[in-house]
Write a protein that holds these residues in place. Structure first.
Motif, PDB file in Angstrom:
ATOM      1  N   ALA A 152      26.783  74.787 -40.069  1.00 17.75           N
ATOM      2  CA  ALA A 152      28.071  75.321 -40.509  1.00 17.75           C
ATOM      3  C   ALA A 152      27.913  76.628 -41.278  1.00 17.75           C
ATOM      4  O   ALA A 152      28.883  77.127 -41.847  1.00 17.75           O
ATOM      5  CB  ALA A 152      28.809  74.296 -41.371  1.00 17.75           C
TER       6      ALA A 152
ATOM      7  N   SER B 176      26.454  78.407 -37.042  1.00 14.08           N
ATOM      8  CA  SER B 176      27.735  78.229 -36.357  1.00 14.08           C
ATOM      9  C   SER B 176      27.821  79.085 -35.105  1.00 14.08           C
ATOM     10  O   SER B 176      28.468  78.699 -34.123  1.00 14.08           O
ATOM     11  CB  SER B 176      28.891  78.553 -37.310  1.00 14.08           C
TER      12      SER B 176
ATOM     13  N   GLN C 174      27.702  77.780 -30.802  1.00 12.79           N
ATOM     14  CA  GLN C 174      28.700  78.223 -29.833  1.00 12.79           C
ATOM     15  C   GLN C 174      28.056  78.932 -28.644  1.00 12.79           C
ATOM     16  O   GLN C 174      28.467  78.740 -27.495  1.00 12.79           O
ATOM     17  CB  GLN C 174      29.712  79.127 -30.511  1.00 12.79           C
TER      18      GLN C 174
ATOM     19  N   GLY D 261      24.805  69.452 -34.419  1.00  6.73           N
ATOM     20  CA  GLY D 261      24.597  70.203 -35.655  1.00  6.73           C
ATOM     21  C   GLY D 261      24.432  69.300 -36.860  1.00  6.73           C
ATOM     22  O   GLY D 261      25.036  68.222 -36.934  1.00  6.73           O
TER      23      GLY D 261
ATOM     24  N   ALA E 241      25.128  69.358 -40.943  1.00  9.24           N
ATOM     25  CA  ALA E 241      25.880  70.066 -41.972  1.00  9.24           C
ATOM     26  C   ALA E 241      26.049  69.148 -43.175  1.00  9.24           C
ATOM     27  O   ALA E 241      25.745  67.947 -43.097  1.00  9.24           O
ATOM     28  CB  ALA E 241      27.240  70.518 -41.439  1.00  9.24           C
TER      29      ALA E 241
ATOM     30  N   LYS F 232      32.773  70.188 -42.985  1.00 11.24           N
ATOM     31  CA  LYS F 232      31.950  71.030 -42.124  1.00 11.24           C
ATOM     32  C   LYS F 232      31.716  70.372 -40.766  1.00 11.24           C
ATOM     33  O   LYS F 232      31.760  71.040 -39.719  1.00 11.24           O
ATOM     34  CB  LYS F 232      30.619  71.333 -42.811  1.00 11.24           C
TER      35      LYS F 232
ATOM     36  N   TRP G  25      34.750  70.826 -38.686  1.00  9.82           N
ATOM     37  CA  TRP G  25      34.860  72.206 -38.194  1.00  9.82           C
ATOM     38  C   TRP G  25      33.966  72.411 -36.977  1.00  9.82           C
ATOM     39  O   TRP G  25      34.369  73.016 -35.979  1.00  9.82           O
ATOM     40  CB  TRP G  25      34.494  73.180 -39.313  1.00  9.82           C
ATOM     41  N   LEU G  26      32.765  71.869 -37.051  1.00  9.73           N
ATOM     42  CA  LEU G  26      31.828  72.041 -35.940  1.00  9.73           C
ATOM     43  C   LEU G  26      32.339  71.381 -34.664  1.00  9.73           C
ATOM     44  O   LEU G  26      32.292  71.974 -33.577  1.00  9.73           O
ATOM     45  CB  LEU G  26      30.458  71.466 -36.312  1.00  9.73           C
TER      46      LEU G  26
ATOM     47  N   LEU H 155      34.653  74.366 -33.199  1.00  9.84           N
ATOM     48  CA  LEU H 155      33.606  75.149 -32.548  1.00  9.84           C
ATOM     49  C   LEU H 155      33.080  74.517 -31.263  1.00  9.84           C
ATOM     50  O   LEU H 155      32.322  75.159 -30.546  1.00  9.84           O
ATOM     51  CB  LEU H 155      32.437  75.378 -33.518  1.00  9.84           C
TER      52      LEU H 155
ATOM     53  N   HIS I  33      34.793  82.251 -35.746  1.00 10.29           N
ATOM     54  CA  HIS I  33      34.005  82.589 -36.932  1.00 10.29           C
ATOM     55  C   HIS I  33      34.830  82.297 -38.171  1.00 10.29           C
ATOM     56  O   HIS I  33      36.059  82.208 -38.123  1.00 10.29           O
ATOM     57  CB  HIS I  33      33.570  84.062 -36.913  1.00 10.29           C
TER      58      HIS I  33
ATOM     59  N   GLY J   8      30.686  78.832 -42.916  1.00  7.46           N
ATOM     60  CA  GLY J   8      30.521  80.121 -42.264  1.00  7.46           C
ATOM     61  C   GLY J   8      29.821  81.088 -43.197  1.00  7.46           C
ATOM     62  O   GLY J   8      28.940  80.699 -43.982  1.00  7.46           O
TER      63      GLY J   8
END
Length: 337
Positions: A156, A161, A165, A176, A178, A183, A186-187, A191, A303, A328
């Motif tokens: 993250a 990040s 992608q 991932g 994190a 986080k 979010w991933l 993403l 991003h 990020g």
């Protein structure tokens, strides 16, 4: 314009984790650009984990700071005075400057910034050094193929990040690590990671990998080191590649940490481990910037920047990297337009 310039100075070498004693804010005269230089009003400045290494009195890939030196790093800002034919007052540029209200940059070593592509902080993250690190580190060192599994630690963060992608663009399964549920969400939700592991919420990283990467690991992009890396090494597939980008888990260690011996685990899978310095690809930065910019402009590459407002808060923003405050890229907002 201000009639004086605030600037952070490296005040004291830290032992173990840095604290505010390592920094001193001084105020002085505005710097004056010489021929070929630009006086730039800093809009945003970057804080990055590698800066911890520059606080040590030891040789490394980045020259160590001397006590009394200005704190240095990437900046995005507005040209207020130009001694170069290449740029005019009012132009937006990025380059390596100082933690200050105003900094002098060599016009030959800056890049123009286009706010129509992305907001200015992105030029310190996905469109700056972290984005280029992810691009070359994954594609050149990791060399992923469609269908392979790519695992990213520090996923993250600014580099991780983007790595994840790009791996998805290449048809890979992406996992991932994190440090929070926010986080992780979010991933996976934003993403497109196939799975993510909150390393602070699990006790057995190997078991978590069995669930998230049931077919093993073909590419490991390591930003962290420590017990996460110990676990991933036990899951490497035949001909796996490991890109060692960062080891933030160890940056504040005063001694050499002990842990599992990893080299025997490379024999059976014939895995390759390679260190990564983005500067090795400097002659190809234009290639990376063009592709990253295209992905960002099209909306394909997401991003995020965590902005800490105020030059006076730059040390707090830097120290926050070691407690995982950012999602990020961590940047400092210094001035408004």
């Amino acid at each position: 314009m201000r009639d004086s310039n605030r600037q952070w100075i490296f005040a004291e070498r830290p032992e173990e984790e840095p604290d505010m004693d390592s920094f001193e804010l001084r105020e002085g005269d505005l710097p004056e650009p010489r021929h070929g230089e630009l006086l730039v009003r800093v809009r945003y400045l970057s804080v990055d984990p590698y800066m911890r290494g520059r606080m040590r009195d030891a040789e490394s890939y980045a020259e160590p700071w001397s006590v009394g030196d200005p704190m240095q790093g990437a900046v995005v800002g507005e040209v207020v005075e130009s001694e170069s034919d290449a740029y005019d007052a009012g132009d937006l540029v990025s380059g390596n400057g100082t933690w200050a209200d105003y900094t002098v940059l060599d016009a030959d070593n800056v890049a123009p910034v286009d706010p129509s592509v992305a907001d200015l902080p992105a030029y310190l993250g996905v469109l700056g050094m972290p984005g280029r690190t992810a691009y070359f580190g994954l594609l050149e060192v990791g060399d992923p193929s469609p269908g392979e599994t790519v695992v990213v630690s520090g996923a993250a963060g600014a580099v991780g990040s983007v790595v994840g992608q790009i791996a998805k663009f290449n048809g890979c399964r992406v996992v991932g690590f994190a440090g929070s549920d926010e986080k992780v969400s979010w991933l996976t939700d934003d993403l497109g990671f196939d799975a993510a592991i909150n390393y602070k919420a699990v006790d057995d990283y190997r078991a978590a990998l069995d669930d998230a990467a049931p077919d093993g690991v073909d590419v490991y992009f390591d930003n962290v080191g420590g017990p996460i890396t110990d676990a991933v090494f036990t899951k490497l597939n035949l001909d796996a590649r490991v890109a060692v980008c960062g080891q933030i888990a160890h940056y504040n260690d005063e001694g050499v940490p002990t842990g599992p011996r990893k080299l025997p685990q490379l024999i059976a899978p014939r895995a390759k481990v390679q260190g990564l310095l983005v500067g090795d690809y400097a002659t190809r930065f234009g290639q990376a910037s063009e592709q990253l910019g295209s992905w960002v402009a099209s909306g394909d590459l997401e991003h995020r920047e965590t902005v800490v407002d105020g030059l006076e808060n730059a040390p707090d923003a830097f120290l926050g990297l070691f407690s995982g405050d950012n999602i990020g890229k961590q940047v400092v907002g210094v001035s408004e337009p």
